[in-house]
Design a protein around this motif. Structure first.
Motif, short mmCIF file in Angstrom:
data_model
loop_
_atom_site.label_atom_id
_atom_site.label_comp_id
_atom_site.label_asym_id
_atom_site.label_seq_id
_atom_site.Cartn_x
_atom_site.Cartn_y
_atom_site.Cartn_z
N GLU A 6 0.81 -1.21 0.00
CA GLU A 6 0.00 0.00 0.00
C GLU A 6 0.84 1.26 0.00
N SER A 53 -12.12 6.79 -1.51
CA SER A 53 -11.25 6.73 -0.34
C SER A 53 -11.18 8.11 0.28
N GLN A 54 -11.33 8.19 1.60
CA GLN A 54 -11.33 9.48 2.29
C GLN A 54 -9.90 9.94 2.54
N LYS A 215 -9.91 5.62 -6.26
CA LYS A 215 -8.60 5.01 -6.47
C LYS A 215 -8.69 3.52 -6.76
N THR A 226 -0.93 3.47 -7.27
CA THR A 226 -2.36 3.73 -7.23
C THR A 226 -2.76 4.56 -8.43
N LYS A 228 -5.52 7.04 -9.48
CA LYS A 228 -6.49 7.80 -8.69
C LYS A 228 -7.04 8.98 -9.48
N PRO A 305 -0.22 6.68 0.61
CA PRO A 305 -1.62 6.85 0.21
C PRO A 305 -2.05 8.30 0.11
#
Length: 400
Positions: A6, A53-54, A215, A226, A228, A305
């Motif tokens: 991640e 995704s927040q 994402k 990622t 996004k 992230p």
């Protein structure tokens, strides 16, 4: 340091926490990790299966506190929406620890929308196989005190068979001629309605970065990455009389890729499908105006992230509407000739580049707390798709 599939970052702090070890990572650029390498991507962007995704609670509404004036906003100036983000005069370091886990592929039941309350705004991002959009509602009419501003808008990218292509070669720590493009963006549509009960005193200029992104985690060349999409918008109103209002709807076609190859910007062919000028309506004793600017950004991010690095491309669409005084239509003595002027400006721009992608408040917070400088994104490559102003009637009085 690689943290599962991640995240990837530079270790700046290691602290024991009970029986565990807390590791603080700072953002890195691709060339901090790879000296020589070749990364390519050619992949479908399936919006229906991608996840919302927040982002950390550092983002939100930034309001220009300048005194309200009757100066009409300029849509052409609203396309410069900042480098890393919208910018802010101060910040709060409020980023919670982010639990890391192996990246999961997008699922078939991903949410179709995400909603947040940001200041006086109720904002919703939505997506499906045919569109990626943003809807926002603002109202202060129910608050204490005279007046009240109400703004509703919906703006969306029309898409079909959305796909991302990228070719990034790193040679001796330098990325000489990267390319990154998005295929499948077919159009842009916008609906705007606004009104001000108190007139001049209700005017507002607000810049908002929506704290939710779309994402899709992937692995590219063995690195966690990622794909996004992010959103931000700016709204500026100029109501000069009480109880003024205006509304309009427009739709435009875009044919061809958006992106860049080396120093060349790829822009689609533009066409008008529904004229926003023909739908412009409103009644007021004064001149009323509004500017709405929205950026839809697509990026391939490697790293953390909330602070990935990599190539990105975005469309910034800025729409400006001006509706003249109803007094001009009936030819009142103080209004001069019996002419009601109306105008619209549309500026759509492709902006692209590479670097660490994060909000400016978060970058300031990291520098303050961790004493780590965050490199800015590389200078933007940008090129207008369209920059067009229409005035009706086309007479000297309305052309100003």
């Amino acid at each position: 340091m690689f943290a599962t599939s991640e995240a990837l970052g530079r270790v700046v702090r290691v602290e024991p926490t009970g029986g565990d070890v807390a590791v603080t990572l700072a953002p890195v650029e691709l060339t901090d990790v790879v000296r020589d390498g070749h990364f390519t991507i050619d992949q479908t962007l399936d919006l229906e299966s991608q996840a919302f995704s927040q982002l950390p609670d550092l983002l939100g509404e930034v309001v220009d506190g300048a005194e309200a004036t009757p100066v009409l906003p300029d849509a052409r100036k609203a396309t410069g929406m900042g480098t890393n983000a919208i910018g802010a005069g101060d910040f709060r370091f409020a980023v919670p620890p982010i639990p890391l886990r192996p990246a999961r592929g997008p699922g078939p039941e991903a949410a179709k929308s995400a909603q947040r309350k940001i200041g006086d705004w109720d904002v919703t991002a939505y997506k499906d196989s045919a569109k990626l959009g943003l809807t926002a509602e603002h109202s202060t009419a129910a608050q204490a005190g005279p007046g009240g501003l109400k703004v509703d808008f919906d703006i969306q990218l029309r898409v079909r068979n959305l796909r991302v292509h990228g070719d990034i070669r790193v040679t001796n720590g330098i990325i000489p001629n990267p390319s990154f493009r998005i295929d499948g963006v077919e159009g842009l549509a916008v609906t705007i309605a606004a009104g001000a009960q108190g007139g001049l005193s209700d005017n507002k200029k607000a810049k908002i970065e929506f704290p939710i992104e779309v994402k899709q985690p992937i692995i590219i060349g063995g690195f966690p990455a990622t794909l996004k999409q992010t959103f931000k918008f700016l709204v500026e109103t100029a109501f000069t009389a009480k109880n003024g209002n205006l509304s309009a709807t427009g739709q435009w076609g875009l044919a061809g890729p958006i992106g860049y190859a080396g120093s060349s910007v790829l822009t689609p062919t533009f066409s008008v499908q529904k004229s926003i000028m023909q739908s412009l309506r409103g009644v007021s004793i004064g001149v009323e105006a509004i500017v709405l600017a929205v950026e839809f950004r697509f990026g391939l991010m490697i790293g953390l992230p909330v602070a990935g690095a990599g190539p990105f491309v975005g469309i910034v669409a800025s729409v400006g509407l001006t509706n003249g005084s109803a007094a001009g239509r009936v030819g009142l003595p103080l209004a001069g000739p019996a002419v009601k002027c109306r105008g619209s400006t549309l500026v759509a721009t492709v902006r692209a580049g590479e670097g660490i992608n994060m909000s400016e408040p978060l970058a300031k917070a990291i520098k303050e707390v961790l004493k780590v400088d965050i490199p800015k994104e590389a200078d933007f490559l940008k090129k207008d798709i369209v920059n067009r102003t229409v005035v009706e009637p086309d007479v000297p009085l309305c052309r100003g």
